[in-house]
Design an enzyme around this catalytic site. Structure first.
Site, PDB file in Angstrom:
ATOM      1  N   TYR A   1     -14.725  -0.981 -19.426  1.00 36.68           N
ATOM      2  CA  TYR A   1     -14.275  -2.368 -19.219  1.00 36.68           C
ATOM      3  C   TYR A   1     -15.002  -3.039 -18.051  1.00 36.68           C
ATOM      4  O   TYR A   1     -14.799  -4.217 -17.797  1.00 36.68           O
ATOM      5  CB  TYR A   1     -12.757  -2.502 -19.161  1.00 36.68           C
ATOM      6  CG  TYR A   1     -11.975  -1.719 -18.125  1.00 36.68           C
ATOM      7  CD1 TYR A   1     -12.309  -1.732 -16.787  1.00 36.68           C
ATOM      8  CD2 TYR A   1     -10.815  -1.038 -18.506  1.00 36.68           C
ATOM      9  CE1 TYR A   1     -11.538  -1.047 -15.843  1.00 36.68           C
ATOM     10  CE2 TYR A   1     -10.036  -0.346 -17.578  1.00 36.68           C
ATOM     11  CZ  TYR A   1     -10.415  -0.355 -16.238  1.00 36.68           C
ATOM     12  OH  TYR A   1      -9.651   0.305 -15.317  1.00 36.68           O
TER      13      TYR A   1
ATOM     14  N   LYS B   1     -15.180  -2.012 -11.050  1.00 33.33           N
ATOM     15  CA  LYS B   1     -16.092  -1.133 -11.796  1.00 33.33           C
ATOM     16  C   LYS B   1     -17.372  -1.886 -12.168  1.00 33.33           C
ATOM     17  O   LYS B   1     -18.464  -1.305 -12.162  1.00 33.33           O
ATOM     18  CB  LYS B   1     -15.415  -0.599 -13.063  1.00 33.33           C
ATOM     19  CG  LYS B   1     -14.107   0.179 -12.838  1.00 33.33           C
ATOM     20  CD  LYS B   1     -14.309   1.526 -12.220  1.00 33.33           C
ATOM     21  CE  LYS B   1     -13.058   2.400 -12.341  1.00 33.33           C
ATOM     22  NZ  LYS B   1     -13.174   3.670 -11.596  1.00 33.33           N
TER      23      LYS B   1
HETATM   24  C1  HXC Z   1       1.781  -5.063  -9.591  1.00 34.46           C
HETATM   25  C2  HXC Z   1       1.282  -3.776  -7.715  1.00 34.46           C
HETATM   26  C3  HXC Z   1       1.565  -2.575  -8.447  1.00 34.46           C
HETATM   27  C4  HXC Z   1       1.974  -2.712  -9.823  1.00 34.46           C
HETATM   28  C5  HXC Z   1       0.939  -2.037  -6.430  1.00 34.46           C
HETATM   29  N1  HXC Z   1       0.909  -3.374  -6.481  1.00 34.46           N
HETATM   30  N2  HXC Z   1       1.328  -1.517  -7.614  1.00 34.46           N
HETATM   31  N3  HXC Z   1       1.399  -4.991  -8.286  1.00 34.46           N
HETATM   32  N4  HXC Z   1       2.055  -3.974 -10.342  1.00 34.46           N
HETATM   33  N5  HXC Z   1       2.250  -1.656 -10.570  1.00 34.46           N
HETATM   34  C6  HXC Z   1       0.583  -4.277  -5.409  1.00 34.46           C
HETATM   35  C7  HXC Z   1       1.623  -4.176  -4.319  1.00 34.46           C
HETATM   36  O1  HXC Z   1       2.755  -4.986  -4.616  1.00 34.46           O
HETATM   37  C8  HXC Z   1       0.867  -4.688  -3.103  1.00 34.46           C
HETATM   38  O2  HXC Z   1       0.780  -6.103  -3.079  1.00 34.46           O
HETATM   39  C9  HXC Z   1      -0.539  -4.179  -3.357  1.00 34.46           C
HETATM   40  O3  HXC Z   1      -0.640  -3.903  -4.764  1.00 34.46           O
HETATM   41  C10 HXC Z   1      -0.840  -2.907  -2.597  1.00 34.46           C
HETATM   42  O4  HXC Z   1       0.152  -1.951  -2.922  1.00 34.46           O
HETATM   43  P1  HXC Z   1       0.451  -0.695  -2.008  1.00 34.46           P
HETATM   44  O5  HXC Z   1       1.378   0.199  -2.717  1.00 34.46           O
HETATM   45  O6  HXC Z   1       0.815  -1.157  -0.624  1.00 34.46           O
HETATM   46  O7  HXC Z   1      -0.994  -0.100  -1.872  1.00 34.46           O
HETATM   47  P2  HXC Z   1      -1.471   1.340  -1.597  1.00 34.46           P
HETATM   48  O8  HXC Z   1      -0.405   2.193  -1.013  1.00 34.46           O
HETATM   49  O9  HXC Z   1      -2.734   1.183  -0.880  1.00 34.46           O
HETATM   50  O10 HXC Z   1      -1.753   1.905  -3.089  1.00 34.46           O
HETATM   51  C11 HXC Z   1      -2.854   1.508  -3.832  1.00 34.46           C
HETATM   52  C12 HXC Z   1      -2.526   1.531  -5.317  1.00 34.46           C
HETATM   53  C13 HXC Z   1      -1.897   2.892  -5.667  1.00 34.46           C
HETATM   54  C14 HXC Z   1      -3.778   1.288  -6.116  1.00 34.46           C
HETATM   55  C15 HXC Z   1      -1.514   0.424  -5.608  1.00 34.46           C
HETATM   56  O11 HXC Z   1      -1.420   2.890  -6.991  1.00 34.46           O
HETATM   57  C16 HXC Z   1      -2.842   4.033  -5.463  1.00 34.46           C
HETATM   58  O12 HXC Z   1      -3.223   4.403  -4.350  1.00 34.46           O
HETATM   59  N6  HXC Z   1      -3.238   4.678  -6.548  1.00 34.46           N
HETATM   60  C17 HXC Z   1      -4.179   5.802  -6.500  1.00 34.46           C
HETATM   61  C18 HXC Z   1      -4.069   6.622  -7.724  1.00 34.46           C
HETATM   62  C19 HXC Z   1      -4.331   5.866  -8.967  1.00 34.46           C
HETATM   63  O13 HXC Z   1      -3.936   4.716  -9.154  1.00 34.46           O
HETATM   64  N7  HXC Z   1      -4.944   6.523  -9.921  1.00 34.46           N
HETATM   65  C20 HXC Z   1      -5.167   5.973 -11.233  1.00 34.46           C
HETATM   66  C21 HXC Z   1      -6.543   5.726 -11.428  1.00 34.46           C
HETATM   67  S1  HXC Z   1      -6.859   5.623 -13.138  1.00 34.46           S
HETATM   68  P3  HXC Z   1       1.820  -7.045  -2.230  1.00 34.46           P
HETATM   69  O14 HXC Z   1       1.346  -8.432  -2.503  1.00 34.46           O
HETATM   70  O15 HXC Z   1       3.181  -6.776  -2.770  1.00 34.46           O
HETATM   71  O16 HXC Z   1       1.659  -6.619  -0.784  1.00 34.46           O
HETATM   72  C22 HXC Z   1      -8.174   4.711 -13.383  1.00 34.46           C
HETATM   73  C23 HXC Z   1      -8.690   4.817 -14.787  1.00 34.46           C
HETATM   74  C24 HXC Z   1      -9.530   3.648 -15.173  1.00 34.46           C
HETATM   75  O17 HXC Z   1      -8.657   4.050 -12.530  1.00 34.46           O
HETATM   76  C25 HXC Z   1     -10.172   3.774 -16.551  1.00 34.46           C
HETATM   77  C26 HXC Z   1      -9.270   3.948 -17.723  1.00 34.46           C
HETATM   78  C27 HXC Z   1      -9.965   3.880 -19.067  1.00 34.46           C
END
Ligand code: HXC
Length: 268
Positions: free
Chosen positions: A150, A165
């Site tokens: 994507y 990406k």
């Molecule tokens: C809407 C969201 C949200 C959700 C977080 N936010 N999750 N908004 N829906 N589900 C918003 C929060 O409200 C906040 O904004 C901002 O994002 C930051 O959130 P935090 O939780 O404070 O951030 P942080 O602790 O830094 O976490 C980052 C993250 C988290 C990306 C949100 O999920 C993370 O660290 N994930 C790492 C693991 C991961 O996601 N792995 C999957 C990768 S898979 P506000 O405005 O409220 O402050 C992948 C595959 C791709 O990438 C390809 C597939 C084909």
């Protein structure tokens, strides 16, 4: 013509894999270790990293870990420098760490946008920049960025990740040309839907969502992390010495099959 013996092809070499505590990153770390390389997994949380290291050691490989948030450029440079101080070299870097969640663009807060761009795009550049200092000085190295198709076709609900990406693809192509004559290759791998906890939680959390994703893959199944790692290890190896600036799509035909009905039949 001689067929290369790849069983020990990373012996004496060192790789850093970001996000190596789980999923695709962990599988790539395992694959590198299984072919004789020393692998350093990097991530935020010590526990999953230690688990990867222990698993690789139990399989007879050599591994270590370093904790670091990829969003911190200074800490990243310190972490990579420390690896090179300790190991004497860095041959490969895999930018695998990612953050993702599904949100319609109009509901995505600026902070949500920033969180994903910081992890995926900025984090990949920080690690690349830090590793390249050593690789360019040594005259060799392979950098592999884990992306998604994507990056070019887009996908509703993931504007932050798709933009990040896409940025990585542009970064890859630019740096590949800058560094080709100096022995450093930069490539991407674009996995399709893969059986990992992280992506499952972030992108296909329900059985219905999962079935819909699987139905859109012409191969009819998700990838295993190990088969993504197999392709990654090829791009990290000398077998891919003449490949740079390239994107290897490993997605069971998913993105090319977008116009095909989910039963795989033509529109008669
Ligand atoms: C809407 C969201 C949200 C959700 C977080 N936010 N999750 N908004 N829906 N589900 C918003 C929060 O409200 C906040 O904004 C901002 O994002 C930051 O959130 P935090 O939780 O404070 O951030 P942080 O602790 O830094 O976490 C980052 C993250 C988290 C990306 C949100 O999920 C993370 O660290 N994930 C790492 C693991 C991961 O996601 N792995 C999957 C990768 S898979 P506000 O405005 O409220 O402050 C992948 C595959 C791709 O990438 C390809 C597939 C084909």
């Amino acid at each position: 013509m001689t067929v290369p013996d790849i069983r020990n092809e990373f012996a004496g070499r060192v790789a850093v894999v970001t996000g190596g505590g789980s999923g695709i990153g962990r599988a790539i770390a395992h694959r590198y270790g299984a072919a004789g390389g020393k692998v350093i997994v990097l991530g935020r949380r010590e526990e999953p990293l230690m688990e990867t290291v222990e698993q690789i050691a139990a399989a007879g490989g050599s591994a270590d870990f370093v904790t670091c948030d990829v969003r911190d450029a200074a800490l990243m440079a310190e972490a990579i420098d420390a690896v090179v101080d300790r190991e004497g070299r860095i041959d490969a870097l895999v930018n695998n760490a990612a953050g993702n969640f599904v949100s319609p663009g109009e509901n995505l807060s600026p902070n949500g946008w920033k969180a994903v761009i910081d992890i995926v795009l900025n984090g990949s550049f920080y690690a690349t920049h830090a590793a390249a200092q050593h690789m360019l000085a040594a005259g060799s190295g392979s950098i592999l960025n884990v992306i998604a198709t994507y990056a070019w076709h887009g996908h509703p609900g993931t504007v932050h990740s798709a933009a990040a990406k896409g940025g990585i693809v542009a970064m890859t192509r630019t740096l590949a040309v800058e560094w080709a004559a100096r022995g450093v290759r930069v490539n991407c791998i674009a996995p399709g839907p893969t059986e990992t906890e992280g992506a499952g939680r972030a992108l296909w959390g329900t059985a219905a969502a999962r079935a819909r994703v699987q139905g859109g893959v012409p191969a009819g199944r998700f990838a295993s992390p190990e088969e993504i790692a197999e392709s990654a290890s090829f791009l990290m190896s000398d077998r891919a010495d003449y490949i740079t600036g390239e994107v290897l799509v490993v997605d069971g035909g998913q993105w090319l099959g977008k116009s095909v009905y989910t039963d795989g039949k033509e529109n008669a």
